[in-house]
Design a protein around this motif. Structure first.
Motif, mmCIF file in Angstrom:
data_model
loop_
_atom_site.group_PDB
_atom_site.id
_atom_site.type_symbol
_atom_site.label_atom_id
_atom_site.label_comp_id
_atom_site.label_asym_id
_atom_site.label_seq_id
_atom_site.Cartn_x
_atom_site.Cartn_y
_atom_site.Cartn_z
ATOM 1 N N UNK A 3 18.489 2.508 -18.201
ATOM 2 C CA UNK A 3 19.860 2.949 -17.933
ATOM 3 C C UNK A 3 20.851 1.779 -18.009
ATOM 4 N N UNK A 4 20.497 0.666 -17.400
ATOM 5 C CA UNK A 4 21.383 -0.509 -17.399
ATOM 6 C C UNK A 4 21.545 -1.054 -18.815
ATOM 7 N N UNK A 5 20.450 -1.141 -19.562
ATOM 8 C CA UNK A 5 20.535 -1.630 -20.934
ATOM 9 C C UNK A 5 21.338 -0.665 -21.798
ATOM 10 N N UNK A 6 21.125 0.619 -21.619
ATOM 11 C CA UNK A 6 21.903 1.615 -22.362
ATOM 12 C C UNK A 6 23.391 1.494 -22.078
ATOM 13 N N UNK A 7 23.738 1.265 -20.822
ATOM 14 C CA UNK A 7 25.147 1.095 -20.455
ATOM 15 C C UNK A 7 25.728 -0.168 -21.090
ATOM 16 N N UNK A 10 17.651 1.649 -26.190
ATOM 17 C CA UNK A 10 17.486 1.075 -24.850
ATOM 18 C C UNK A 10 16.046 1.252 -24.366
ATOM 19 N N UNK A 11 15.460 2.425 -24.602
ATOM 20 C CA UNK A 11 14.062 2.647 -24.195
ATOM 21 C C UNK A 11 13.122 1.742 -24.980
ATOM 22 N N UNK A 12 13.336 1.635 -26.302
ATOM 23 C CA UNK A 12 12.483 0.782 -27.133
ATOM 24 C C UNK A 12 12.546 -0.674 -26.669
ATOM 25 N N UNK A 13 13.752 -1.160 -26.422
ATOM 26 C CA UNK A 13 13.922 -2.555 -26.013
ATOM 27 C C UNK A 13 13.318 -2.801 -24.630
ATOM 28 N N UNK A 14 13.513 -1.860 -23.719
ATOM 29 C CA UNK A 14 12.937 -2.005 -22.375
ATOM 30 C C UNK A 14 11.416 -2.008 -22.439
ATOM 31 N N UNK A 41 8.894 -5.013 -21.362
ATOM 32 C CA UNK A 41 7.807 -4.853 -20.395
ATOM 33 C C UNK A 41 6.459 -5.207 -21.026
ATOM 34 N N UNK A 42 6.277 -4.877 -22.307
ATOM 35 C CA UNK A 42 5.046 -5.253 -23.002
ATOM 36 C C UNK A 42 4.950 -6.769 -23.113
ATOM 37 N N UNK A 43 6.090 -7.434 -23.357
ATOM 38 C CA UNK A 43 6.095 -8.891 -23.423
ATOM 39 C C UNK A 43 5.696 -9.494 -22.079
ATOM 40 N N UNK A 44 6.214 -8.928 -21.007
ATOM 41 C CA UNK A 44 5.869 -9.414 -19.669
ATOM 42 C C UNK A 44 4.357 -9.308 -19.461
ATOM 43 N N UNK A 45 3.780 -8.213 -19.973
ATOM 44 C CA UNK A 45 2.330 -8.018 -19.857
ATOM 45 C C UNK A 45 1.550 -9.033 -20.683
ATOM 46 N N UNK A 46 1.969 -9.238 -21.922
ATOM 47 C CA UNK A 46 1.143 -9.989 -22.876
ATOM 48 C C UNK A 46 1.628 -11.406 -23.154
ATOM 49 N N UNK A 47 2.901 -11.659 -22.872
ATOM 50 C CA UNK A 47 3.540 -12.936 -23.218
ATOM 51 C C UNK A 47 3.389 -13.233 -24.715
ATOM 52 N N UNK A 103 5.719 -10.720 -30.835
ATOM 53 C CA UNK A 103 6.204 -9.355 -30.660
ATOM 54 C C UNK A 103 7.660 -9.363 -30.185
ATOM 55 N N UNK A 104 7.996 -10.286 -29.305
ATOM 56 C CA UNK A 104 9.372 -10.387 -28.821
ATOM 57 C C UNK A 104 10.315 -10.766 -29.958
ATOM 58 N N UNK A 105 9.889 -11.711 -30.793
ATOM 59 C CA UNK A 105 10.710 -12.088 -31.950
ATOM 60 C C UNK A 105 10.852 -10.932 -32.927
ATOM 61 N N UNK A 106 9.793 -10.157 -33.104
ATOM 62 C CA UNK A 106 9.847 -9.003 -34.005
ATOM 63 C C UNK A 106 10.877 -7.987 -33.515
ATOM 64 N N UNK A 107 10.915 -7.759 -32.199
ATOM 65 C CA UNK A 107 11.924 -6.853 -31.649
ATOM 66 C C UNK A 107 13.315 -7.416 -31.911
ATOM 67 N N UNK A 108 13.495 -8.708 -31.665
ATOM 68 C CA UNK A 108 14.797 -9.325 -31.917
ATOM 69 C C UNK A 108 15.218 -9.189 -33.367
ATOM 70 N N UNK A 109 14.285 -9.390 -34.279
ATOM 71 C CA UNK A 109 14.586 -9.227 -35.708
ATOM 72 C C UNK A 109 14.978 -7.788 -36.018
ATOM 73 N N UNK A 110 14.244 -6.849 -35.439
ATOM 74 C CA UNK A 110 14.538 -5.427 -35.658
ATOM 75 C C UNK A 110 15.920 -5.070 -35.131
ATOM 76 N N UNK A 111 16.236 -5.547 -33.940
ATOM 77 C CA UNK A 111 17.556 -5.262 -33.363
ATOM 78 C C UNK A 111 18.662 -5.909 -34.192
#
Length: 77
Positions: free
Chosen positions: A18-22, A44-48, A52-58, A62-70
């Motif tokens: 919700x916060x990210x969507x806002x 917002x759901x995809x990014x969240x 959370x997956x990054x927090x799990x796996x570090x 994958x985090x860079x891939x999301x950034x590239x996608x965004x």
């Protein structure tokens, strides 16, 4: 996720979405989004979930891939 230290993040996932969507909605004209504004909740759901997956796996890749996608979608320009 590192024990219970980050458990609150998972418990508050919907609030994070919700916060990210806002935040995305607030900045809709400051970025060159390549998608319809109705897609903001999905983004917002995809990014969240990716965060959370990054927090799990570090997994930095994958985090860079999301950034590239965004970035390709016009978020963060």
């Amino acid at each position: 996720m590192s024990g219970s230290r980050f458990a609150t993040l998972r418990e508050r996932r919907d609030e994070l979405v919700e916060v990210l969507g806002a935040a995305l909605s607030t900045n809709v004209f400051a970025n060159r989004f390549m998608f319809h504004p109705e897609e903001l909740p999905t983004v917002a759901r995809e990014a969240t979930d990716s965060f959370l997956a990054f927090v799990d796996s570090e997994d930095g890749d994958a985090a860079r891939a999301l950034g590239d996608s965004l970035e390709r979608r016009g978020i963060g320009d």
